[in-house]
Design a protein around this motif. Structure first.
Motif, PDB file in Angstrom:
ATOM      1  N   SER A 136       0.864  -1.181   0.000  1.00 29.25           N
ATOM      2  CA  SER A 136       0.000   0.000   0.000  1.00 29.25           C
ATOM      3  C   SER A 136       0.903   1.234   0.000  1.00 29.25           C
ATOM      4  CB  SER A 136      -0.924  -0.003   1.213  1.00 29.25           C
ATOM      5  OG  SER A 136      -0.177   0.008   2.419  1.00 29.25           O
ATOM      6  N   VAL A 137       0.321   2.386  -0.265  1.00 25.24           N
ATOM      7  CA  VAL A 137       1.122   3.586  -0.490  1.00 25.24           C
ATOM      8  C   VAL A 137       0.556   4.742   0.325  1.00 25.24           C
ATOM      9  CG1 VAL A 137       1.987   5.209  -2.230  1.00 25.24           C
ATOM     10  CG2 VAL A 137       1.586   2.819  -2.850  1.00 25.24           C
ATOM     11  N   CYS A 138       1.442   5.528   0.897  1.00 26.01           N
ATOM     12  CA  CYS A 138       1.070   6.798   1.508  1.00 26.01           C
ATOM     13  C   CYS A 138       1.562   7.908   0.583  1.00 26.01           C
ATOM     14  CB  CYS A 138       1.716   6.915   2.890  1.00 26.01           C
ATOM     15  SG  CYS A 138       1.132   8.318   3.866  1.00 26.01           S
ATOM     16  N   LEU A 139       0.688   8.816   0.218  1.00 28.78           N
ATOM     17  CA  LEU A 139       1.001   9.863  -0.752  1.00 28.78           C
ATOM     18  C   LEU A 139       0.601  11.215  -0.188  1.00 28.78           C
ATOM     19  CD1 LEU A 139       1.784  10.581  -3.790  1.00 28.78           C
ATOM     20  CD2 LEU A 139      -0.660  10.430  -4.258  1.00 28.78           C
ATOM     21  N   SER A 140       1.500  12.195  -0.307  1.00 34.98           N
ATOM     22  CA  SER A 140       1.174  13.557   0.107  1.00 34.98           C
ATOM     23  C   SER A 140       1.376  14.501  -1.070  1.00 34.98           C
ATOM     24  CB  SER A 140       2.046  14.003   1.287  1.00 34.98           C
ATOM     25  OG  SER A 140       3.359  14.277   0.862  1.00 34.98           O
ATOM     26  N   ALA A 141       0.685  15.635  -1.022  1.00 38.93           N
ATOM     27  CA  ALA A 141       0.832  16.651  -2.060  1.00 38.93           C
ATOM     28  C   ALA A 141       0.451  18.011  -1.486  1.00 38.93           C
ATOM     29  CB  ALA A 141      -0.048  16.329  -3.265  1.00 38.93           C
ATOM     30  N   GLN A 142       1.131  19.044  -1.947  1.00 40.31           N
ATOM     31  CA  GLN A 142       0.740  20.400  -1.588  1.00 40.31           C
ATOM     32  C   GLN A 142      -0.538  20.765  -2.328  1.00 40.31           C
ATOM     33  OE1 GLN A 142       3.795  23.377  -1.998  1.00 40.31           O
ATOM     34  NE2 GLN A 142       5.396  22.031  -1.197  1.00 40.31           N
ATOM     35  N   VAL A 143      -1.414  21.485  -1.653  1.00 40.63           N
ATOM     36  CA  VAL A 143      -2.685  21.914  -2.237  1.00 40.63           C
ATOM     37  C   VAL A 143      -2.562  23.373  -2.637  1.00 40.63           C
ATOM     38  CG1 VAL A 143      -5.164  22.175  -1.884  1.00 40.63           C
ATOM     39  CG2 VAL A 143      -3.931  20.288  -0.785  1.00 40.63           C
TER      40      VAL A 143
ATOM     41  N   ILE B  66      -3.018  14.302   2.461  1.00 43.02           N
ATOM     42  CA  ILE B  66      -2.429  12.985   2.694  1.00 43.02           C
ATOM     43  C   ILE B  66      -3.430  11.921   2.245  1.00 43.02           C
ATOM     44  CG2 ILE B  66      -1.262  11.483   4.338  1.00 43.02           C
ATOM     45  CD1 ILE B  66      -0.005  14.240   4.177  1.00 43.02           C
ATOM     46  N   LEU B  67      -2.978  11.011   1.390  1.00 45.63           N
ATOM     47  CA  LEU B  67      -3.826   9.937   0.888  1.00 45.63           C
ATOM     48  C   LEU B  67      -3.156   8.599   1.147  1.00 45.63           C
ATOM     49  CD1 LEU B  67      -4.582  11.401  -2.663  1.00 45.63           C
ATOM     50  CD2 LEU B  67      -6.041  11.596  -0.654  1.00 45.63           C
TER      51      LEU B  67
ATOM     52  N   LEU C  42      -3.283   4.712  -0.432  1.00 42.90           N
ATOM     53  CA  LEU C  42      -3.743   3.906  -1.559  1.00 42.90           C
ATOM     54  C   LEU C  42      -3.431   2.451  -1.249  1.00 42.90           C
ATOM     55  CD1 LEU C  42      -2.620   6.789  -2.764  1.00 42.90           C
ATOM     56  CD2 LEU C  42      -3.038   5.705  -4.952  1.00 42.90           C
ATOM     57  N   ASN C  43      -4.385   1.569  -1.537  1.00 44.79           N
ATOM     58  CA  ASN C  43      -4.112   0.151  -1.336  1.00 44.79           C
ATOM     59  C   ASN C  43      -3.275  -0.389  -2.496  1.00 44.79           C
ATOM     60  OD1 ASN C  43      -5.885  -0.355  -3.479  1.00 44.79           O
ATOM     61  ND2 ASN C  43      -7.601  -0.853  -2.143  1.00 44.79           N
ATOM     62  N   SER C  44      -3.002  -1.685  -2.487  1.00 48.68           N
ATOM     63  CA  SER C  44      -2.109  -2.269  -3.497  1.00 48.68           C
ATOM     64  C   SER C  44      -2.677  -2.207  -4.907  1.00 48.68           C
ATOM     65  CB  SER C  44      -1.793  -3.721  -3.130  1.00 48.68           C
ATOM     66  OG  SER C  44      -2.983  -4.495  -3.088  1.00 48.68           O
ATOM     67  N   LEU C  45      -3.984  -1.935  -5.032  1.00 45.81           N
ATOM     68  CA  LEU C  45      -4.615  -1.791  -6.345  1.00 45.81           C
ATOM     69  C   LEU C  45      -4.752  -0.333  -6.760  1.00 45.81           C
ATOM     70  CD1 LEU C  45      -7.461  -4.458  -5.972  1.00 45.81           C
ATOM     71  CD2 LEU C  45      -5.217  -4.726  -7.070  1.00 45.81           C
ATOM     72  N   GLY C  46      -4.236   0.580  -5.932  1.00 45.56           N
ATOM     73  CA  GLY C  46      -4.279   1.992  -6.269  1.00 45.56           C
ATOM     74  C   GLY C  46      -5.563   2.688  -5.864  1.00 45.56           C
ATOM     75  N   GLN C  47      -6.406   2.026  -5.103  1.00 51.11           N
ATOM     76  CA  GLN C  47      -7.656   2.643  -4.652  1.00 51.11           C
ATOM     77  C   GLN C  47      -7.384   3.556  -3.462  1.00 51.11           C
ATOM     78  OE1 GLN C  47      -9.493  -1.119  -3.934  1.00 51.11           O
ATOM     79  NE2 GLN C  47     -10.582  -1.145  -5.899  1.00 51.11           N
ATOM     80  N   VAL C  48      -7.917   4.774  -3.506  1.00 49.82           N
ATOM     81  CA  VAL C  48      -7.656   5.773  -2.482  1.00 49.82           C
ATOM     82  C   VAL C  48      -8.517   5.517  -1.253  1.00 49.82           C
ATOM     83  CG1 VAL C  48      -7.720   8.235  -1.924  1.00 49.82           C
ATOM     84  CG2 VAL C  48      -6.992   7.486  -4.194  1.00 49.82           C
ATOM     85  N   THR C  49      -7.882   5.530  -0.081  1.00 51.16           N
ATOM     86  CA  THR C  49      -8.594   5.400   1.181  1.00 51.16           C
ATOM     87  C   THR C  49      -8.072   6.445   2.156  1.00 51.16           C
ATOM     88  OG1 THR C  49      -7.001   3.815   2.092  1.00 51.16           O
ATOM     89  CG2 THR C  49      -8.836   2.908   0.834  1.00 51.16           C
ATOM     90  N   LYS C  50      -8.889   6.817   3.114  1.00 51.74           N
ATOM     91  CA  LYS C  50      -8.503   7.681   4.234  1.00 51.74           C
ATOM     92  C   LYS C  50      -7.794   8.974   3.821  1.00 51.74           C
ATOM     93  CE  LYS C  50      -8.091   3.859   7.509  1.00 51.74           C
ATOM     94  NZ  LYS C  50      -7.226   3.171   8.485  1.00 51.74           N
ATOM     95  N   PRO C  51      -8.419   9.808   2.975  1.00 53.81           N
ATOM     96  CA  PRO C  51      -7.799  11.108   2.685  1.00 53.81           C
ATOM     97  C   PRO C  51      -7.966  12.059   3.866  1.00 53.81           C
ATOM     98  CG  PRO C  51      -9.919  10.951   1.582  1.00 53.81           C
ATOM     99  CD  PRO C  51      -9.680   9.610   2.241  1.00 53.81           C
ATOM    100  N   ILE C  52      -6.906  12.753   4.231  1.00 53.78           N
ATOM    101  CA  ILE C  52      -6.988  13.789   5.256  1.00 53.78           C
ATOM    102  C   ILE C  52      -6.227  15.010   4.754  1.00 53.78           C
ATOM    103  CG2 ILE C  52      -7.120  12.112   7.141  1.00 53.78           C
ATOM    104  CD1 ILE C  52      -4.247  12.908   7.858  1.00 53.78           C
ATOM    105  N   GLN C  53      -6.437  16.143   5.390  1.00 56.70           N
ATOM    106  CA  GLN C  53      -5.740  17.370   5.032  1.00 56.70           C
ATOM    107  C   GLN C  53      -5.246  18.041   6.303  1.00 56.70           C
ATOM    108  OE1 GLN C  53      -7.012  19.372   1.476  1.00 56.70           O
ATOM    109  NE2 GLN C  53      -7.081  21.331   2.547  1.00 56.70           N
ATOM    110  N   ILE C  54      -3.964  18.440   6.292  1.00 55.53           N
ATOM    111  CA  ILE C  54      -3.393  19.104   7.458  1.00 55.53           C
ATOM    112  C   ILE C  54      -2.887  20.483   7.055  1.00 55.53           C
ATOM    113  CG2 ILE C  54      -2.764  16.928   8.564  1.00 55.53           C
ATOM    114  CD1 ILE C  54       0.096  17.376   7.689  1.00 55.53           C
TER     115      ILE C  54
END
Length: 231
Positions: free
Chosen positions: A160-167, A179-180, A182-194
């Motif tokens: 699985s992958v943890c991905l961050s990006a500036q907004v 902060i997103l 992604l599971n091993s199939l690339g499906q996005v789960t648990k998006p948060i914003q800090i």
């Protein structure tokens, strides 16, 4: 970059006398430390001859390595020519170059997963993340918002992958970091914003994702960098 136990090194520069970009690759024996060979790469890319620069990253690919390339071309106005994947054989000879991301995207980060697959992030309208097999074939891709830039990623347990990006916003809102997971199939789960100006990522124990970050300027003046742990 290690491939089959050896250390591969890629160097990028410009030969001003010859008026060309020079990309060299070296392979060092992983046991003795001796240089096995060095060679100049001639990777053909569809670029403008006016002016161009590029970023290159190397990743283990099967028993050898692959080079990922992102090229900028143009004169006064710069254009991103996309992202390209080139496998090298054991002697450093490049195979066929595959364009894996279309024109307009700029290569940002390359990560190797436990099974040998490769994660590639790119931005510049829009941000995207792709998973490739060791030969450069696309397994899945996720194209995200055009307001996301400068991605950082970390591979977690189970690929699985943890991905961050500036907004980026045009309404004067304070800086934010998305902060997103992604599971091993690339499906996005648990998006948060800090609330953060910039951040990086690291894989933590038990599937946690550590997010060291710089707070927005007003709070950054009063306090050191923040730290967030995301599950």
């Amino acid at each position: 970059m290690r491939g089959d136990g050896d250390l591969w090194i890629i160097c990028d520069g410009h030969d001003y006398g010859a008026g060309k970009q020079v990309v060299s690759v070296y392979r060092i024996d992983g046991k003795s430390g001796d240089l096995k060979f060095s060679r100049e790469l001639a990777i053909q890319l569809p670029i403008s001859p006016i002016a161009w620069v590029g970023s290159r990253k190397m990743v283990a690919s099967g028993a050898t390595v692959a080079v990922l390339t992102s090229t900028t071309s143009g004169g006064k106005v710069q254009f991103f020519e996309g992202v390209f994947f080139t496998r090298l054989d054991e002697n450093g000879s490049p195979g066929t170059t595959i364009q894996i991301i279309a024109r307009g995207s700029q290569l940002q980060e390359v990560l190797l997963e436990s099974g040998g697959d490769v994660l590639v992030t790119a931005d510049q309208d829009p941000l995207s993340i792709r998973r490739l097999d060791p030969k450069g074939a696309l397994l899945w891709q996720r194209v995200l918002s055009s307001n996301f830039v400068l991605p950082a990623a970390a591979v977690l347990a189970g690929d699985s992958v943890c991905l961050s990006a500036q907004v980026q916003t045009d309404n004067g809102a304070p800086p934010a970091l998305r902060i997103l997971r992604l599971n091993s199939l690339g499906q996005v789960t648990k998006p948060i914003q800090i609330s953060a100006a910039q951040g990086s990522l690291a894989a933590g124990p038990n599937g946690a994702c550590a997010v060291p970050h710089l707070p927005p300027l007003a709070s950054h003046v009063r306090s050191p960098a923040g730290f967030r742990r995301v599950r």
